[in-house]
Motif scaffolding. Structure first.
Motif, PDB file in Angstrom:
ATOM      1  N   ILE A  34       0.835  -1.208   0.000  1.00 38.65           N
ATOM      2  CA  ILE A  34       0.000   0.000   0.000  1.00 38.65           C
ATOM      3  C   ILE A  34       0.867   1.254   0.000  1.00 38.65           C
ATOM      4  O   ILE A  34       0.592   2.229  -0.724  1.00 38.65           O
ATOM      5  CB  ILE A  34      -0.952  -0.010   1.218  1.00 38.65           C
ATOM      6  N   THR A  59       0.985   3.925  -3.086  1.00 39.12           N
ATOM      7  CA  THR A  59       0.587   5.319  -2.837  1.00 39.12           C
ATOM      8  C   THR A  59       1.694   6.283  -3.245  1.00 39.12           C
ATOM      9  O   THR A  59       1.431   7.324  -3.876  1.00 39.12           O
ATOM     10  CB  THR A  59       0.252   5.505  -1.344  1.00 39.12           C
ATOM     11  N   LYS A  63      -8.577   6.665  -6.753  1.00 38.88           N
ATOM     12  CA  LYS A  63      -8.022   6.716  -5.399  1.00 38.88           C
ATOM     13  C   LYS A  63      -9.113   6.421  -4.365  1.00 38.88           C
ATOM     14  O   LYS A  63     -10.304   6.460  -4.661  1.00 38.88           O
ATOM     15  CB  LYS A  63      -7.433   8.105  -5.103  1.00 38.88           C
ATOM     16  N   ILE A 102      -4.358   6.561  -1.697  1.00 37.37           N
ATOM     17  CA  ILE A 102      -4.105   5.134  -1.945  1.00 37.37           C
ATOM     18  C   ILE A 102      -4.886   4.680  -3.177  1.00 37.37           C
ATOM     19  O   ILE A 102      -6.107   4.882  -3.258  1.00 37.37           O
ATOM     20  CB  ILE A 102      -4.529   4.285  -0.732  1.00 37.37           C
TER      21      ILE A 102
END
Length: 514
Positions: free
Chosen positions: A178, A182, A194, A317
């Protein structure tokens, strides 16, 4: 430190399960924080870590598609009340009535639903439909993957698959994936979907209010709530059973249901989705040295801290990264060792239960799958129990160390093993019909644990015919329940058959008569 370690594992999962449920990442975070604090403080075992799970997310998508997030909030409240009542009425052992292949089957079914639900986020596509299957079929005419989304998701998926296991003890693979996704999205300004706004408050805009609760709405959402409650009970108690073996300290199952009930009744008022105990987070807590409930509470505190400090970053993210995490999670949800053993041993009953439950979970819902699995399990058990063993042996006086007696010829002992009830009635009648021509019969019923009215009536008919044929009938070795049932046949009959404690006793007494 155990709480911090669990938080590192729980953070990406909370975000992912919030999104996969059809709600949003914020709902997943709030659920993990509130559940970790409330349920963790009251749970039936210090090791239980609760929060959003993939299994729960799988059934929430269908509810949200029909009722919206507001419907899920009401259903969660009802489910919490059901769990609370189940705990108060000491129903914590109900999961022991569910056959193991049924649990394996619905776990696999839920894993498949989770995987199917991530196709849109992983490929950057859009599907239509109320459940995983209808959305899958909609791709037939509408499947246009977004290349940047797919490539990023594929890279994250490969990272998760090939991430060294020894590194996972320091930094969980999902958290690393993650973070890297990101950073890549921010640095290279990738045109991918996102997560979106992450609130810095535990109370969201869309949450449950007492004013929205009314009888009509509660009635409408009762069945979805039962599904949520059933899954919450099964997941939490199975997690507790597994964790109890790891720690050597048994779970208080009724207290766990009370904790899950209270937690899920509170969650909707903060905008949270249903929570259950999670085996992945619980096992991490145990392996990290958790000793008290403070591990779960600290895990919730660190999640709250990360939401306050890193909300702007978490909002960036990529959805495809969360989809990759969930795809790997769904693969690992399958109980592969159990499935492999089942297939290798060619246990047809277990295999049929497994596939029937898995398919009904995918096609229908959890409640129907569990009920169907239990019904099929009962039918298979009854069918197997219907097979009784009946052996006929000629009386051998010499084996009994008794002198030969001409009067004792054409006598036989019939040994019966197994429950005598309506499904074994035909086999019993056929065997008795073959014995009616003998001079005398001794029935040994030591292996008969129970007898129903159908089998009792067959014996009554046999005794009537035996009396007409001047056949002597002796019963031996009867279990108390069986003896009580058969006594009802001859209690008003002057020619009632003799009964002895054992076959040997019956033969000795009979020889003395001869």
């Amino acid at each position: 430190m155990a709480g911090l370690t669990v938080a590192a594992v729980a953070l990406p999962l909370a975000l992912a399960f919030g999104v996969s449920s059809g709600a949003d990442a914020a709902a997943g975070m709030i659920t993990a924080i509130i559940a970790g604090t409330v349920i963790g403080s009251l749970s039936g075992g210090f090791y239980q870590i609760s929060g959003p799970t993939g299994a729960m997310a799988a059934i929430l998508t269908g509810i949200i598609a029909v009722q919206g997030l507001s419907g899920v909030l009401v259903a969660t409240f009802i489910a919490g009340a059901i769990l609370l009542l189940a705990g108060l009425f000491k129903l914590g052992n109900l999961t022991s009535f569910i056959p193991a292949p049924v649990i394996t089957g619905f776990t696999s079914g839920i894993a498949i639903i989770i995987a199917l639900g991530q196709i849109d986020n992983f490929f950057g596509t859009t599907s239509v439909g109320e459940n995983a299957l209808t959305r899958l079929f909609s791709y037939h005419s509408n499947f246009n993957p977004d290349l940047p989304t797919f490539l990023l998701g594929l890279l994250i998926l490969l990272l998760l698959i090939f991430y060294p296991k020894k590194w996972a003890h320091v930094l969980p693979a999902s958290l690393v994936a993650i973070i890297l996704a990101t950073l890549a999205s921010i640095i290279f300004k990738l045109p991918v979907a996102k997560v979106g706004k992450i609130p810095t408050s535990l109370i969201t805009g869309e949450r449950l209010h007492f004013s929205t609760l009314n009888f009509a709405l509660l009635k409408q959402l009762f069945l979805p709530a039962v599904s949520i409650a059933m899954l919450g009970m099964i997941e939490s108690l199975l997690c507790g059973a597994s964790a109890g073996r790891m720690t050597g300290k048994d779970l208080d199952s009724n207290q766990e249901l009370v904790a899950q009930g209270i937690g899920n009744m509170i969650l909707p008022f903060f905008g949270g989705i249903p929570a259950t105990a999670a085996i992945a987070r619980t096992s991490v807590a145990i392996k990290s040295g958790a000793q008290t409930r403070l591990a779960g509470i600290f895990h919730a505190f660190f999640l709250f801290l990360s939401m306050i400090l890193f909300a702007p970053i978490m909002s960036q993210i990529p959805m495809t990264a969360l989809a990759s995490v969930l795809l790997v999670t769904s693969w690992r949800m399958h109980e592969w060792s159990t499935i492999k053993t089942m297939l290798h041993q060619k246990n047809r009953t277990a295999i049929l239960l497994f596939f029937a439950t898995m398919l009904s979970t995918i096609i229908f819902d959890l409640s129907i799958a569990i009920v169907l699995g239990i019904i099929l399990g009962c039918i298979f058990f009854i069918a197997k129990s219907a097979k009784i063993s009946i052996t006929t042996e000629e009386v051998d006086w010499r084996r009994m160390d008794l002198p030969y007696s001409e009067a004792g010829t054409d006598w036989a002992v019939i040994y019966i093993t197994g429950p005598l009830f309506f499904m074994s009635a035909n086999q019993l009648k056929k065997e008795l019909d073959q014995a009616i021509s003998r001079k005398g019969i001794i029935f040994s019923l030591r292996g008969v644990p129970s007898i129903d009215l159908t089998a009792r009536d067959i014996f009554a008919d046999y005794l009537s015919v035996a009396r007409l044929n001047d056949q002597r009938v002796i019963f031996t070795s009867m279990q108390p329940e069986v003896k009580a049932q058969l006594k009802q046949i001859w209690e008003k009959d002057a020619h009632s058959p003799v009964h002895h404690p054992t076959v040997a006793h019956a033969l000795t007494t009979l020889h003395q008569e001869f």
